[in-house]
Scaffold this motif. Sequence first.
Motif, PDB file in Angstrom:
ATOM      1  N   UNK A  98       1.371  25.756   8.310  1.00 49.36           N
ATOM      2  CA  UNK A  98       0.722  26.603   9.651  1.00 49.36           C
ATOM      3  C   UNK A  98       1.162  27.966   9.382  1.00 49.36           C
ATOM      4  N   UNK A  99       2.144  28.360   8.645  1.00 52.27           N
ATOM      5  CA  UNK A  99       2.274  29.963   8.089  1.00 52.27           C
ATOM      6  C   UNK A  99       1.066  30.181   7.121  1.00 52.27           C
ATOM      7  N   UNK A 101      -2.150  28.873   6.847  1.00 55.42           N
ATOM      8  CA  UNK A 101      -3.476  29.004   7.303  1.00 55.42           C
ATOM      9  C   UNK A 101      -3.651  29.355   8.666  1.00 55.42           C
ATOM     10  N   UNK A 102      -2.446  29.693   9.529  1.00 53.44           N
ATOM     11  CA  UNK A 102      -2.561  29.920  10.787  1.00 53.44           C
ATOM     12  C   UNK A 102      -3.800  30.742  11.160  1.00 53.44           C
ATOM     13  N   UNK A 103      -4.132  31.950  10.462  1.00 46.49           N
ATOM     14  CA  UNK A 103      -5.058  33.018  10.472  1.00 46.49           C
ATOM     15  C   UNK A 103      -6.238  32.198  10.838  1.00 46.49           C
ATOM     16  N   UNK A 105      -7.113  28.142  10.447  1.00 44.63           N
ATOM     17  CA  UNK A 105      -6.675  26.958  10.987  1.00 44.63           C
ATOM     18  C   UNK A 105      -6.757  26.879  12.490  1.00 44.63           C
ATOM     19  N   UNK A 106      -5.597  27.738  12.708  1.00 40.00           N
ATOM     20  CA  UNK A 106      -5.078  27.846  14.255  1.00 40.00           C
ATOM     21  C   UNK A 106      -6.250  28.316  15.068  1.00 40.00           C
ATOM     22  N   UNK A 107      -6.938  29.521  14.451  1.00 38.62           N
ATOM     23  CA  UNK A 107      -8.029  29.852  15.221  1.00 38.62           C
ATOM     24  C   UNK A 107      -9.227  28.856  16.000  1.00 38.62           C
TER      25      UNK A 107
END
Lengths: 483, 339
Positions: A98-99, A101-103, A105-107
């Motif tokens: 999560x850290x 790919x957050x930028x 995958x999170x979006x």
Amino acid sequence: MFRTEQIEQNEGSKLSVEVLHRIQFALTISFHFIFPPLSLGVGMILVIFGIKSVRTKDPKWRQLSMFWVKIYGLIFAMGIATGIVQEFEFGTNWSQYSRFVGNIFGSLLAAEGIFAFMLEGGFLGLMLFGGTRLGNRMWLFATTMVVVGATFSATWIVMANSWMQTPQGFEIKDVGQGPQAFMTSFHDVVFTPSFLPRVLHVIAACWMVGSSLVLSVGAFYILKKRHVELAKTMVRVALPVFTVVALLQVAVFGANQATEVAKNQPAKLAAMEGLYQSESCAPMYLLGWTDANAQTTNGIHIPCLLSFLTDKSFDATVTGLEATPRDEWPAVNLVFQVYHLMINLGMLFILIGLVACGFWIWKRKIWNQRWLLWILVSSVVLTELATETGWWTAEFSRQPWIVWQVLKTTDAYSPNVSFSQVMFSIVMFVLLYIVVFVVFIRLLDRHIKEGPPPPVDPDETSSLPDSFGEIFRRRSRVSSGGD
Amino acid sequence: MWLQTTWFVLYVIIISGYVILDGFDLGVGMLSPFITHNDHDRRILLNSIGPVWDGNEVWLVLGGGALFAAFPLVYASLFSGFYLAMMLVLLVLIMRTVAIEFRSKRPEAWWRSLWDWTFTLSSFGITILLGVALGNVIRGVSLDQHGNLNVSLLDLLNPYSIALGLVAVAMLCLHGAIFLTQKTEGELLTSIKRLIPKLLIAFFILMTALIIWTLLRDEQFTQNFKDRPWTAFFPLLAFISIAAAWLFIRRGAYLSAFLASATMIALLMGAIACGMYPVMLRSTTNSAYDLTVQNASAAKETLTVMFVIALIGMPFVLLYTAGVYYFFRGKVELDDDSY
């Protein structure tokens, strides 16, 4: 799981926590993935019923819609309940991922929330509770919105997963919080090379699953001589959808995927077909077994077909696993088996669809073919199995990478979660899901055995509000008090 | 960077949206056994939230997704650090969803009673767990320099966080009861209206005590209010909103009362955000390890894309959410489609 080299003691315990995280994710997503394809597919059939209702005014379409919308509600609730688990698990079990790919995958997940879930969640109430409140056209509108929402949802989630398969549009930087992937182009993140072929394949799979549930229930009623006219209508609607999509799935969407995977993830295709050495005129297997030590695959195969599928030429060279370092191979035989199960099921669906259509066109003989009807009853189990094995193929063959050739799965799990904590949650999910699934199946079974509701009087339906104007001019219902 | 602060504000709005919307249906779940045991009335209560509860729960999914996208480091640290608590949240969320869906599918009394209790207990569970989690976020957690933490379930259950959990229960029960006044009539309405003063007093006392406790024990929180005196409007207006809700109930203006209650929740969430900002997850080990709006956010490109997505998407979301609530307005009547 696949490393057989000597492993140090502490490395060993680290590895097993990783395996537990993977088992939990695999279990929960496989269980979740039973439901969204069903609801998307059944939703699509409901849209067809809705259109028929509006066009023909025949009350049987409304009756069918109201029968199936109850089933839809049950499936949808299971989808929501198990879907939240998936979103939370990226943070709870895969914090390093999560850290990293957050930028990106999170979006995509957040966009799914705003565009897809909100649309589904908003209109679902109107769809489920519309039977006594909405006319045909407005009910069709609400149902269409829910199905559009479900399709958006599938699109965004496959988009996010496709980025994990064929990542692009990013750069890796460390700005003091460890390496992270930063987006350089949203367009490239969204339209990765695998996205379009994969999303078409998944949506078609959802239609297969949904139409096969309708086929299955219809065939069951015909066999039991209950609600026969309505049941025939179900089959008449679902069978053409099933057959056409089955053909498209193999001939167009599936073939497209082979070309795409060969181009972008050759090691993945090599594992799927058990191709150890690069070959021209590479064969495609129907059944087989891969031997990791001898690096050979044995089985029934069609010569040169793989070469043709990947490059439209029988002597095209297909890259084998030898081009990939040994420690970056997935579990070849596992991938090979689940992939071939999916392919063979896909072929079987074409056969079932064509045979059933044949008996239907040939003097409507389908209604007397008990063996064929029983096959149709079982079809939903087979399509579910095919979708699951398809998903497994995609995920197993990506290993040991969580983001293809960017981040390994072993570097992605939460380092601060202990072995016993994951063990606890696995046991919790297994017990919970068994109970919930048993109750779900029993309720579904009961609902099917109870059969469709009595037909609605068309005059009553036409007195319901059937345009935006009528809905918003409608007065708040006068209370009747008590029972 | 203004984008980071904008996203922090948007995030607080999404979470407030969740607490307001799912809050009343959690409240209905918790209150049900204290209002009635009669099956018909139970179904009225359940169907008051029937067409909207799953839409409400989507706000939690949206909250998770927005945190993942806008503040991935907070999402990763918080969710993995509260591992077991999060697993229990998932357990009760699933139990609650299936309880609502399964309950009225069969007529047997034992069946309905089983799922009624599951519905009520899981509503309590979600409220308390999320309240306790928020309490720990305000208190701070043992973050290390890699942003990792591991809090055992027992550590989470400290007195302050439990107190916040109880305030959450009182607040959502009150909110749920106020919601139900719009949806019920006759004796059922009377018995709900009898509960409201009790809930209101309990909530008022608990909340005032918690605010005093927070200001006394948490210097940084208090300092933030002193540094930004205008933010004191949030808690002050929240108290005015409670008073307004009470007046509206007495006048029978149930919709206004509900809106006042919703405003109060948003203001309280805003007050917590003002006390925290710019810190999102405080480290009790070393303040240098704090995850803040600045160091834990996604990069500018992502925040920009997300902002555009929110600008396009949110007006539609608000429009059809409002439309659906308008459509299902008025007292509940049971029919063939009901739960």
